[in-house]
Enzyme design. Structure first.
Site, PDB file in Angstrom:
ATOM      1  N   ALA A 183      -1.936  61.913  27.303  1.00  0.00           N
ATOM      2  CA  ALA A 183      -2.433  60.906  26.362  1.00  0.00           C
ATOM      3  C   ALA A 183      -3.229  61.512  25.215  1.00  0.00           C
ATOM      4  CB  ALA A 183      -3.289  59.881  27.099  1.00  0.00           C
ATOM      5  N   ARG A 187      -6.077  69.805  17.581  1.00  0.00           N
ATOM      6  CA  ARG A 187      -5.998  71.159  17.021  1.00  0.00           C
ATOM      7  C   ARG A 187      -4.574  71.584  16.646  1.00  0.00           C
ATOM      8  NH1 ARG A 187      -8.755  75.049  20.901  1.00  0.00           N
ATOM      9  NH2 ARG A 187      -8.366  73.470  22.488  1.00  0.00           N
ATOM     10  N   LYS A 192      35.391  70.929   9.084  1.00  0.00           N
ATOM     11  CA  LYS A 192      34.593  69.767   9.497  1.00  0.00           C
ATOM     12  C   LYS A 192      35.511  68.689  10.050  1.00  0.00           C
ATOM     13  CE  LYS A 192      34.050  66.125   7.409  1.00  0.00           C
ATOM     14  NZ  LYS A 192      33.878  65.017   6.447  1.00  0.00           N
ATOM     15  N   ASN A 238      39.385  65.869   0.498  1.00  0.00           N
ATOM     16  CA  ASN A 238      39.340  64.731   1.426  1.00  0.00           C
ATOM     17  C   ASN A 238      38.561  63.552   0.870  1.00  0.00           C
ATOM     18  OD1 ASN A 238      36.965  66.251   1.565  1.00  0.00           O
ATOM     19  ND2 ASN A 238      36.510  65.515   3.621  1.00  0.00           N
TER      20      ASN A 238
HETATM   21  C1  UD1 Z   1      -9.462  70.191  31.713  1.00  0.00           C
HETATM   22  C2  UD1 Z   1     -10.389  70.343  32.918  1.00  0.00           C
HETATM   23  C3  UD1 Z   1     -10.787  71.810  33.031  1.00  0.00           C
HETATM   24  C4  UD1 Z   1      -9.580  72.673  33.139  1.00  0.00           C
HETATM   25  C5  UD1 Z   1      -8.638  72.423  31.972  1.00  0.00           C
HETATM   26  C6  UD1 Z   1      -7.343  73.169  32.171  1.00  0.00           C
HETATM   27  C7  UD1 Z   1     -11.539  68.226  33.116  1.00  0.00           C
HETATM   28  C8  UD1 Z   1     -12.818  67.502  32.879  1.00  0.00           C
HETATM   29  N1  UD1 Z   1     -11.542  69.490  32.762  1.00  0.00           N
HETATM   30  O1  UD1 Z   1     -10.260  70.505  30.604  1.00  0.00           O
HETATM   31  O2  UD1 Z   1     -11.630  72.011  34.144  1.00  0.00           O
HETATM   32  O3  UD1 Z   1      -9.953  74.024  33.170  1.00  0.00           O
HETATM   33  O4  UD1 Z   1      -8.335  71.032  31.862  1.00  0.00           O
HETATM   34  O5  UD1 Z   1      -6.522  72.983  31.082  1.00  0.00           O
HETATM   35  O6  UD1 Z   1     -10.594  67.680  33.643  1.00  0.00           O
HETATM   36  N2  UD1 Z   1      -5.916  63.877  28.722  1.00  0.00           N
HETATM   37  C9  UD1 Z   1      -5.546  62.555  28.726  1.00  0.00           C
HETATM   38  N3  UD1 Z   1      -6.499  61.606  28.524  1.00  0.00           N
HETATM   39  C10 UD1 Z   1      -7.796  61.906  28.350  1.00  0.00           C
HETATM   40  C11 UD1 Z   1      -8.180  63.262  28.369  1.00  0.00           C
HETATM   41  C12 UD1 Z   1      -7.217  64.230  28.551  1.00  0.00           C
HETATM   42  O7  UD1 Z   1      -4.370  62.236  28.884  1.00  0.00           O
HETATM   43  O8  UD1 Z   1      -8.598  60.989  28.195  1.00  0.00           O
HETATM   44  C13 UD1 Z   1      -4.878  64.905  28.935  1.00  0.00           C
HETATM   45  C14 UD1 Z   1      -4.714  65.781  27.711  1.00  0.00           C
HETATM   46  O9  UD1 Z   1      -3.684  65.267  26.875  1.00  0.00           O
HETATM   47  C15 UD1 Z   1      -4.337  67.114  28.311  1.00  0.00           C
HETATM   48  C16 UD1 Z   1      -4.992  67.101  29.676  1.00  0.00           C
HETATM   49  O10 UD1 Z   1      -5.287  65.752  29.961  1.00  0.00           O
HETATM   50  O11 UD1 Z   1      -2.950  67.235  28.526  1.00  0.00           O
HETATM   51  C17 UD1 Z   1      -6.234  67.945  29.712  1.00  0.00           C
HETATM   52  O12 UD1 Z   1      -7.151  67.405  28.795  1.00  0.00           O
HETATM   53  P1  UD1 Z   1      -8.104  68.363  27.964  1.00  0.00           P
HETATM   54  O13 UD1 Z   1      -8.981  67.541  27.118  1.00  0.00           O
HETATM   55  O14 UD1 Z   1      -7.326  69.436  27.326  1.00  0.00           O
HETATM   56  O15 UD1 Z   1      -8.986  68.964  29.153  1.00  0.00           O
HETATM   57  P2  UD1 Z   1      -9.890  70.196  29.064  1.00  0.00           P
HETATM   58  O16 UD1 Z   1     -11.147  69.813  28.389  1.00  0.00           O
HETATM   59  O17 UD1 Z   1      -9.120  71.318  28.519  1.00  0.00           O
END
Ligand code: UD1
Ligand code: CA
Length: 455
Positions: A10, A15, A356, A391
């Site tokens: 989600a 970035r 083609k 053509n």
């Molecule tokens: C999370 C973990 C962290 C881990 C890392 C590995 C938590 C709090 N932390 O951190 O410990 O080392 O992943 O990659 O879980 N996402 C949603 N909805 C949200 C938030 C996130 O769907 O509300 C999805 C993001 O799209 C992504 C994944 O969850 O695919 C991880 O979210 P991200 O914000 O990247 O987590 P990190 O802060 O990296």
């Protein structure tokens, strides 16, 4: 053990600086979310919930094109991204009471292998732990959460990088974000999760501390392959993933009997298939649903997309898309085959020829500088240099039909619709605007029949 899966997808992917939902960016030609879905499907899960938010409609639409199709897939929409715990909670309605265990993983980690998830699931099943998590021991923290253990080496929690003390920051064991949970426990505790941490979000990772305080069993599977755990947050990560995936694809092909003269400059997408003893020369790009037979020589500098190529073909420095090519065909250099081209066996397409939406019969030669569009060519036809099927009359496209054993002289203009009977010949520079009967010789502008040929 009945296992369901939740894949988180989600997040906005800020970035990436993109209008396209992050998980739809392709790696080796395939949206990265398809890898996550495929890998999970390979485990034999009973149900998968993809949690979507940013670009939800686009993600839904794209996922329906994942190859192979994903069975028992549901979507849960997370309207506001309030953290990983909140994201998993969105799958509760779909999965509560439906499985014994729940696997959680991310849609932006395309390099995770099914074997690795398999080990995690197996350990979870055999240990009957409340939580089994995948950890990575690596020097580069990649800003992952740290696994905190007590003096007895028991996991006591996960601390996010932003919330960690200097001592915790030094921990080399990292949280990959991939877990198996006891389903009943997960759905119960998740509903009571509170926002915490620097970001005041619902941290899924807080469940690990909760389980530890309840003296529940927490198991870990440790991996050391950091490349597999690469999460795509920027286009730099995307390029890294592309490179790693390409190397995996190339290695698998080589081990299956395909020669890659220079794997570093060979670009083969995930769903391409290639027969044994085929040689792929440098700077060749094989894309989409391309299938290549055995014993071919492809490249250097070939670009082939969504095409089928039979055994024993040679394709040198050419661009081919949406075409079907039978065995023993030679193409190029510098040919362009566009959508709807069908070449029968032993055809030869030489330099600077474009084909083609046309069928070209067995053994026909189109050696030099031609445009063949919307045409049907018989067997053993010779198309002289510079021949054009005209053509398009400015409004509509028309067909050209050429019978078996026809000889088209150099620089003939075939003004479609037009039919050239079997064994007919045209003189160099003929402009053919009327059908030619079989066995006729026609010359001039406009072309007229000057003779019947004996055969
Ligand atoms: C999370 C973990 C962290 C881990 C890392 C590995 C938590 C709090 N932390 O951190 O410990 O080392 O992943 O990659 O879980 N996402 C949603 N909805 C949200 C938030 C996130 O769907 O509300 C999805 C993001 O799209 C992504 C994944 O969850 O695919 C991880 O979210 P991200 O914000 O990247 O987590 P990190 O802060 O990296
Ligand atoms: Ca991340």
């Amino acid at each position: 053990m009945n296992l369901a899966a939740v894949i988180l997808a989600a997040g906005q992917g800020t970035r990436m600086k993109t209008q396209v939902p992050k998980v739809l960016h392709p790696v080796a030609g395939k949206p990265m979310v398809c890898y996550a879905l495929e890998t999970v499907a390979a485990l034999g899960v009973s149900q998968t919930v993809l949690v979507i938010g940013h670009g939800a409609a686009q993600v839904r639409a794209a996922v329906s094109n994942c190859q192979p199709a994903i069975a028992n897939l549901q979507f849960a929409e997370q309207r506001e991204q309030r953290g990983t715990g909140h994201a998993v909670l969105q799958a509760r309605d779909a999965l509560h009471g439906k499985s014994e265990a729940v696997l959680v993983t991310y849609g932006d980690m395309p390099l995770v292998r099914a074997e690795t998830l398999g080990k995690l699931v197996e350990r979870h099943a055999s240990s009957r732990a409340t939580i089994t998590l995948l950890t990575l021991v690596a020097d580069d923290s990649m800003a992952f959460g740290r696994i905190v253990r007590d003096a007895d080496n028991r996991v006591t929690g996960i601390v996010e990088e932003a919330d960690a003390t200097p001592e915790q920051l030094a921990i080399r064991e990292l949280n990959c974000g991939i877990y198996c949970f006891d389903a009943a426990w997960l759905w119960e505790r998740l509903a009571h999760l509170q926002p915490t941490g620097a970001k005041h979000e619902y941290y899924l990772t807080d469940l690990i501390g909760i389980a530890a305080r309840e003296h529940r069993a927490i198991e870990t599977i440790v991996t050391r392959d950091a490349t597999e755990m690469l999460g795509i947050n920027t286009r730099v990560h995307l390029a890294q993933a592309e490179k790693i995936m390409r190397a995996r694809i190339n290695t698998a092909l080589m081990l299956a009997g395909v020669t890659l003269t220079d794997p570093a400059t060979t670009y083969i997408e995930a769903d391409v298939m290639i027969g044994a003893d085929t040689v792929i020369e440098p700077n060749t790009h094989l894309r989409g649903k391309t299938r290549i037979g055995a014993n071919c020589r492809i490249g250097p500098n070939a670009i082939i997309r969504d095409s089928q190529i039979g055994d024993d073909c040679v394709v040198l420095a050419s661009d081919i898309a949406e075409s079907v090519i039978a065995a023993g065909v030679r193409i190029g250099p510098f040919a362009r085959l566009r959508a709807g081209t069908h070449l029968a066996s032993q055809v030869y397409i030489g330099n600077f020829s474009e084909v083609k939406n046309s069928f070209v019969g067995e053994g026909t030669h189109i050696g030099h500088f031609s445009y063949i569009g919307d045409a049907e060519l018989g067997a053993r036809v010779n198309i002289g240099a510079g021949t054009i099927t005209c053509n398009y009359d400015g409004t509509r496209k028309h067909r050209t039909r050429i019978g078996d054993d026809v000889f088209i002289g150099s620089d003939t203009m075939l003004i479609a619709p037009v039919t050239i009977g079997a064994r007919a010949r045209t003189g160099a520079g003929a402009v053919v605007n009327k059908d030619l009967p079989p066995n006729s010789l026609a010359v001039g502008v406009p072309a007229r029949v000057v003779r019947q040929l004996k055969h």
